[in-house]
Design an enzyme around this catalytic site. Structure first.
Site, PDB file in Angstrom:
ATOM      1  N   ARG A 190      -3.115  -1.953  -6.456  1.00 32.29           N
ATOM      2  CA  ARG A 190      -2.268  -3.141  -6.367  1.00 32.29           C
ATOM      3  C   ARG A 190      -2.636  -4.067  -7.521  1.00 32.29           C
ATOM      4  O   ARG A 190      -3.727  -3.940  -8.086  1.00 32.29           O
ATOM      5  CB  ARG A 190      -2.460  -3.860  -5.033  1.00 32.29           C
ATOM      6  N   CYS A 222       9.583 -38.417  -9.012  1.00 30.17           N
ATOM      7  CA  CYS A 222       8.187 -38.852  -9.080  1.00 30.17           C
ATOM      8  C   CYS A 222       7.499 -38.796  -7.721  1.00 30.17           C
ATOM      9  O   CYS A 222       6.376 -39.237  -7.570  1.00 30.17           O
ATOM     10  CB  CYS A 222       8.082 -40.253  -9.677  1.00 30.17           C
ATOM     11  N   TYR A 249      13.194 -34.455 -15.931  1.00 28.29           N
ATOM     12  CA  TYR A 249      11.735 -34.309 -15.906  1.00 28.29           C
ATOM     13  C   TYR A 249      11.207 -34.392 -14.479  1.00 28.29           C
ATOM     14  O   TYR A 249      11.893 -34.865 -13.569  1.00 28.29           O
ATOM     15  CB  TYR A 249      11.056 -35.387 -16.770  1.00 28.29           C
ATOM     16  N   HIS A 308     -14.708  -9.032   1.478  1.00 28.43           N
ATOM     17  CA  HIS A 308     -13.620  -9.941   1.862  1.00 28.43           C
ATOM     18  C   HIS A 308     -13.908 -11.364   1.463  1.00 28.43           C
ATOM     19  O   HIS A 308     -13.040 -12.092   1.004  1.00 28.43           O
ATOM     20  CB  HIS A 308     -13.416  -9.898   3.377  1.00 28.43           C
ATOM     21  N   MET A 315      -5.375  -7.686   8.617  1.00 25.42           N
ATOM     22  CA  MET A 315      -4.795  -6.915   9.722  1.00 25.42           C
ATOM     23  C   MET A 315      -5.665  -5.694  10.035  1.00 25.42           C
ATOM     24  O   MET A 315      -6.711  -5.522   9.434  1.00 25.42           O
ATOM     25  CB  MET A 315      -3.377  -6.511   9.357  1.00 25.42           C
ATOM     26  N   ARG A 352      -3.283   2.595   8.625  1.00 29.13           N
ATOM     27  CA  ARG A 352      -3.651   1.344   7.949  1.00 29.13           C
ATOM     28  C   ARG A 352      -2.445   0.434   7.789  1.00 29.13           C
ATOM     29  O   ARG A 352      -1.335   0.887   7.512  1.00 29.13           O
ATOM     30  CB  ARG A 352      -4.243   1.653   6.571  1.00 29.13           C
ATOM     31  N   SER A 398      15.030 -42.249 -10.868  1.00 23.81           N
ATOM     32  CA  SER A 398      13.866 -41.412 -10.563  1.00 23.81           C
ATOM     33  C   SER A 398      13.850 -41.207  -9.050  1.00 23.81           C
ATOM     34  O   SER A 398      13.811 -42.170  -8.290  1.00 23.81           O
ATOM     35  CB  SER A 398      12.579 -42.098 -11.028  1.00 23.81           C
ATOM     36  N   LYS A 417       0.832  -1.200   0.000  1.00 18.87           N
ATOM     37  CA  LYS A 417       0.000   0.000   0.000  1.00 18.87           C
ATOM     38  C   LYS A 417       0.872   1.258   0.000  1.00 18.87           C
ATOM     39  O   LYS A 417       0.657   2.175  -0.787  1.00 18.87           O
ATOM     40  CB  LYS A 417      -0.886  -0.029   1.246  1.00 18.87           C
ATOM     41  N   GLY A 426      -7.715  -7.470   4.355  1.00 15.44           N
ATOM     42  CA  GLY A 426      -8.549  -7.464   5.554  1.00 15.44           C
ATOM     43  C   GLY A 426      -8.027  -8.258   6.737  1.00 15.44           C
ATOM     44  O   GLY A 426      -8.711  -8.354   7.750  1.00 15.44           O
TER      45      GLY A 426
HETATM   46  C1  PEP Z   1       8.351 -41.843  -3.406  1.00 15.23           C
HETATM   47  O1  PEP Z   1       8.717 -42.468  -2.417  1.00 15.23           O
HETATM   48  O2  PEP Z   1       8.585 -40.641  -3.576  1.00 15.23           O
HETATM   49  C2  PEP Z   1       7.575 -42.515  -4.452  1.00 15.23           C
HETATM   50  C3  PEP Z   1       7.248 -41.870  -5.547  1.00 15.23           C
HETATM   51  O3  PEP Z   1       7.138 -43.769  -4.179  1.00 15.23           O
HETATM   52  P1  PEP Z   1       5.858 -44.055  -3.260  1.00 15.23           P
HETATM   53  O4  PEP Z   1       5.192 -42.768  -2.981  1.00 15.23           O
HETATM   54  O5  PEP Z   1       5.008 -44.983  -4.037  1.00 15.23           O
HETATM   55  O6  PEP Z   1       6.490 -44.689  -2.075  1.00 15.23           O
END
Ligand code: PEP
Ligand code: MG
Length: 879
Positions: free
Chosen positions: A338, A839, A859, A454, A105, A94, A771, A24, A103
């Site tokens: 803002r 993963c 990835y 709000h 604070m 303010r 992975s 602000k 809103g």
């Molecule tokens: C992990 O451990 O991150 C994984 C992907 O295997 P899971 O969640 O199946 O144990």
């Protein structure tokens, strides 16, 4: 050395000083700098708040004096004196954090109203009633916010006076009435506070600044910060600004406006105003305001200037603005600007339009999109074929559909919603104190308040469906009923909200999956051009894999084969396999499972149409597949007590003894992952056969070459991986020889135990890819149970700021992250170019994605609905 300053005058700030002056403070300074009319002001810095907070509320040396000096300069510039008996200066005090927290604070208005100044204000404004109304509002707000006098004491006095006078509205009270009310309010304050009450405006200013500092730590601000991942270390600035009055009569007004529609992103007029009102009336949803377009008729000049200013500020910030304004006797003042909070759909439309308008480059536009917000787009809507009539209508304050049981207060919502029960929070109007209920409710319905109340702002920011200002509903919180016409709904009855239309239905309607529109396709395509990281999905059936592809997944990064085993028709065979006493029994169970596995794999391979699929071999924490030890013991006991001595009891005893044999105190650290396959090599062998047969079948049937990647889980030792690799290779060779076919495939491993990361150079000798399973890696590195910690101490750790983030949601960069980095580096030291991915759940968390990009993973893989988020996050990571 330049001494640290805690106060900046309006003319000293600019937009770049946001960390110090708050959103602000920096916003108004920037507006003043570019010639937009704003009231004069000074700002107390966030650093002052941080220092005071660190010292348990004690102000840093010099702050008090600096505020005095800042006030003296403001008095000089305006030619007025705070609370003076002639030409009095009135100010607002303010809060203004670095990241906007609408809103959450505290704010104090009309400071400077006093016994001395009230007559002068009356005389100057020519309106005695106005002066006394300001004074009573001030005592009330100051008492509540600064001195913590209970609000009901003032409210009761006000309601009592109205009853005595036989009037309904505050505005029906006369100047004389209000004069009496001021006296009553003063008595209430003095009585409540004893000797602590002060009527000196200068002292009140110091206390008001201190109250704003304190409000940084209030519970609702804390809840909001947690929900939005805002650091508690940032502190709030405090803006002391000359009051301008929107409640000076019919040529005065106050309002809020957005330069584009924050729900849809359309470039249309969007805003609300109220004639003869103060700003908080609009934002807090106390009176239902009028659409901005009507201001053209009421206050044409101010309206034209406002429209021009909106365009100017949007061009200046190159982004949609959310602005607050006041018109005092026909003269326009801007109080705040803002970047406007918006729905995900609006974010995409605004980004796309601003590129078309030549305001932003594609890269800049991508930078304006918050990846985690895209979640909203992926929310369900009401099935248009429902054919039902709404029972009520309100404002479409935040899109999306919600079905849930009616609850009437935030505590109940928090309690029931926290347990995962679907509830809709129904309130007359929401206040920031309801935030804990809002967070867990499916949706919000209010009887009062506008699109910028709000309730609406907060819900939109969270992507939570909200219908606001549904005037036709009557809520009786005591009786816990919601009445619409002659229909009475009780707490626990189910309703459906459509936050995109404002419709409310008195029953549960079917929802349909979310639709992704053209803006999304267009902007995500820009993200795809920029990002380096690949984005895959974790999916283990045809439907999820199909959804993942639709959402842009470039392959499956994790197909959890144990999930396939949990289906009702497979579980009995899987149990027989696990509980088998000898190899023959196990072989029999495996033979039963093999064709089922094969058809599951065919489903996933077919859906992925030639994209890579990482199939992880079985990783069953045994407790997830077996009857529970305690329950099984109780069953035996029950049968015994009932005098059952037949086959049922014998079976139950047999199962109990098997469960006891396999029972583990720490199943997550037990016979899981490749350990089970080491004990029973026939399991990976069966799975490998199913994979190869499925791949060949899909190639024959669909003409798609399946890129199979076989992954060995929970490896700690190189010996485990080399042994499992040998089983897989031998089985594939055997299957292909039998079929007289060929198949390209790779074998890799998960890195999900610290030892595997530490010895990644050796592990890589046996792996074609890595992975990172950051779920288990987090569990085993920090030593916290992924099944239990969040129900116990971990939640407290986060509440108490021992940890800022849940490490199962956002990667612990300092600890677990080091192991990921080490795993990548060591793996590639053995095999340059080794393919690496992640993963664990972190693969769909934007902050974690940024980290994975920085350590050079190839990835990330996440649940299908998070794929679009990961695509944007991966783009942001390189911008
Ligand atoms: C992990 O451990 O991150 C994984 C992907 O295997 P899971 O969640 O199946 O144990
Ligand atoms: Mg794991």
């Amino acid at each position: 050395m330049v001494e640290k300053r805690f106060i900046y005058d309006l003319s000293e700030g600019d937009a770049s000083m946001k960390p110090l002056l708050g959103g602000k403070g920096a916003g108004v300074a920037e507006m003043a700098r570019v010639g937009v009319p704003v009231p004069d002001a000074f700002t107390v810095t966030t650093e002052a708040c941080i220092e005071a907070t660190k010292r348990d509320g004690r102000w840093p040396d010099g702050l008090r004096e600096e505020i005095e000096e800042g006030l003296a300069r403001l008095e000089e510039r305006t030619g007025k004196v705070l609370g003076g008996s002639s030409n009095p200066l009135l100010v607002s005090v303010r809060s203004g954090a670095v990241v906007s927290m609408p809103g959450m604070m505290d704010t104090i208005l009309n400071l400077g109203m006093s016994d001395e100044s009230v007559a002068a204000v009356a005389q100057e404004s020519g309106n005695e009633r106005f002066a006394w109304d300001c004074y009573r509002r001030f005592i009330q707000m100051y008492g509540e916010v600064v001195e913590e006098v209970p609000a009901y004491l003032y409210e009761d006095a006000l309601t009592g006076l109205k009853a005595e006078r036989g009037v309904e509205q505050d505005t029906d009270l006369t100047a004389e009435d209000l004069k009496g009310l001021v006296a009553t309010f003063k008595e209430i304050s003095a009585e409540h506070l004893g000797g602590e009450w002060t009527s000196d405006p200068r002292e009140q200013l110091h206390r008001a600044v201190d109250a704003v500092f304190r409000s940084w730590l209030n519970p609702r601000a804390d809840v909001y910060r947690r929900a939005n991942n805002i650091s508690a270390e940032l502190g709030t600035a405090v803006n002391v600004m000359q009051m301008v009055f929107g409640n000076r009569g019919d040529t005065s007004a106050t309002g809020v406006c957005f330069t584009r529609d924050p729900s849809t992103g359309e470039k249309s007029l969007y805003g609300e105003f109220l004639v003869n009102a103060q700003g908080e009336d609009v934002v807090a949803g106390i009176r239902t305001p009028r659409p901005l377009a009507e201001m053209r008729d009421v206050l044409p000049e101010a309206y034209d200037e406002l429209i021009a200013t909106m365009a100017k500020m949007e061009a200046h910030y190159k982004d949609m603005q959310d602005m607050e304004f006041t018109v005092e006797n026909g003269r326009l003042f801007l109080l705040q600007t803002r970047n406007g909070k918006r729905t995900a759909a609006a974010a995409l439309k605004v980004a796309s339009d601003l590129v078309d308008e030549g305001v932003l480059t594609q890269h800049e536009a991508l930078g304006r999109i918050e990846p985690s917000q895209l979640d909203q787009l992926l929310h369900p809507a009401i099935d248009p074929a429902h054919g039902r009539t709404p029972i009520a209508k309100g404002l479409p304050a935040s899109p999306g559909a919600a079905v849930g049981e009616v609850v009437f207060d935030a505590d109940t919502a928090a309690e029931r919603g926290g347990k995962g029960e679907p509830v809709v929070l129904v309130r007359y109007e929401t206040t920031p104190d309801d935030i804990h209920g809002v967070i867990v409710a499916q949706g919000i319905l209010t009887a009062h308040g506008g699109m910028t109340s709000h309730a609406a702002v907060v819900a939109r920011g969270m992507g939570k469906p909200c219908v606001a200002g549904a005037g036709g509903i009557k809520i009786d919180v005591k009786a816990r009923t919601l009445t619409i016409g002659d229909r009475v709904l009780n707490e626990g009855d189910v309703i459906t909200l459509d936050g995109s239309t404002g419709d409310v239905y008195g029953e549960a309607l079917d929802l349909i999956p979310p639709q992704i529109n053209e803006d999304f396709e267009r902007v995500v395509a820009w993200a795809d051009e920029v990002r380096r990281l690949g984005v895959r999905a974790n999916a283990d059936n045809f439907e999820d894999a199909t959804k993942a592809r639709e959402l842009g997944a470039e392959g499956i990064g994790l197909c959890r084969t144990e999930h396939m085993f949990m289906a009702a028709d497979r579980l009995p065979a899987v149990r027989r396999m696990i509980l088998a006493d000898n190899q023959a029994q196990r072989a029999e169970a495996l033979a039963e499972i093999l064709p089922m596995q094969q058809s599951d794999f065919e489903g996933v391979f077919t859906a992925m149409k030639g994209l890579p699929v990482t199939v992880r071999l079985l990783d069953p924490p045994l407790h997830e597949f077996l009857p529970n030890l305690v329950e099984q013991s109780l069953l035996v006991q029950r049968l015994e007590t009932a005098g059952n001595d037949g086959a049922e009891l014998a079976d139950a005893r047999e199962t109990l003894s098997q469960v006891k044999r396999l029972h583990e105190q720490n199943p997550m650290l037990g016979t899981r992952g490749c350990r089970l396959a080491m004990l029973y090599p026939e399991i990976p062998e069966m799975q490998t056969r199913a994979i190869v047969r499925a791949a060949l079948a899909v190639l024959d049937r669909e003409g798609e070459t399946v890129k199979v990647e076989i992954m060995i889980p929970l490896v700690a030792l190189t010996q485990e991986l080399s042994a499992q690799r040998a089983i897989v290779e031998k089985t594939v060779a055997d299957e292909l020889a039998q079929a007289g076919r060929e198949l390209d495939y790779t074998i890799g491993t998960m890195i999900e135990l610290p030892r595997a990361a530490l010895l990644a150079d050796q592990i890589a000798e046996h792996a074609d890819f890595f992975s990172f399973g950051t779920n288990d890696l987090t569990q085993t590195t920090i030593g916290i149970s992924r099944d239990d910690a969040e129900n116990g101490f971990l939640t407290n750790y986060i509440m108490d700021h021992v940890l800022e983030r849940n490490p199962f949601e956002t990667i612990d960069v300092d600890g677990v992250g080091q192991l990921v980095q080490m795993g990548v580096d060591k793996g590639r030291s053995t095999k340059p170019g080794l393919k690496t991915g992640v993963c664990g759940e972190h693969g769909g968390d934007p902050d974690s994605v940024e980290f994975f990009n920085s350590v050079g993973l190839d990835y990330v893989s996440c649940s299908p609905f998070r794929v679009p988020i990961a695509r944007f996050a991966a783009a942001k990571a390189v911008l």
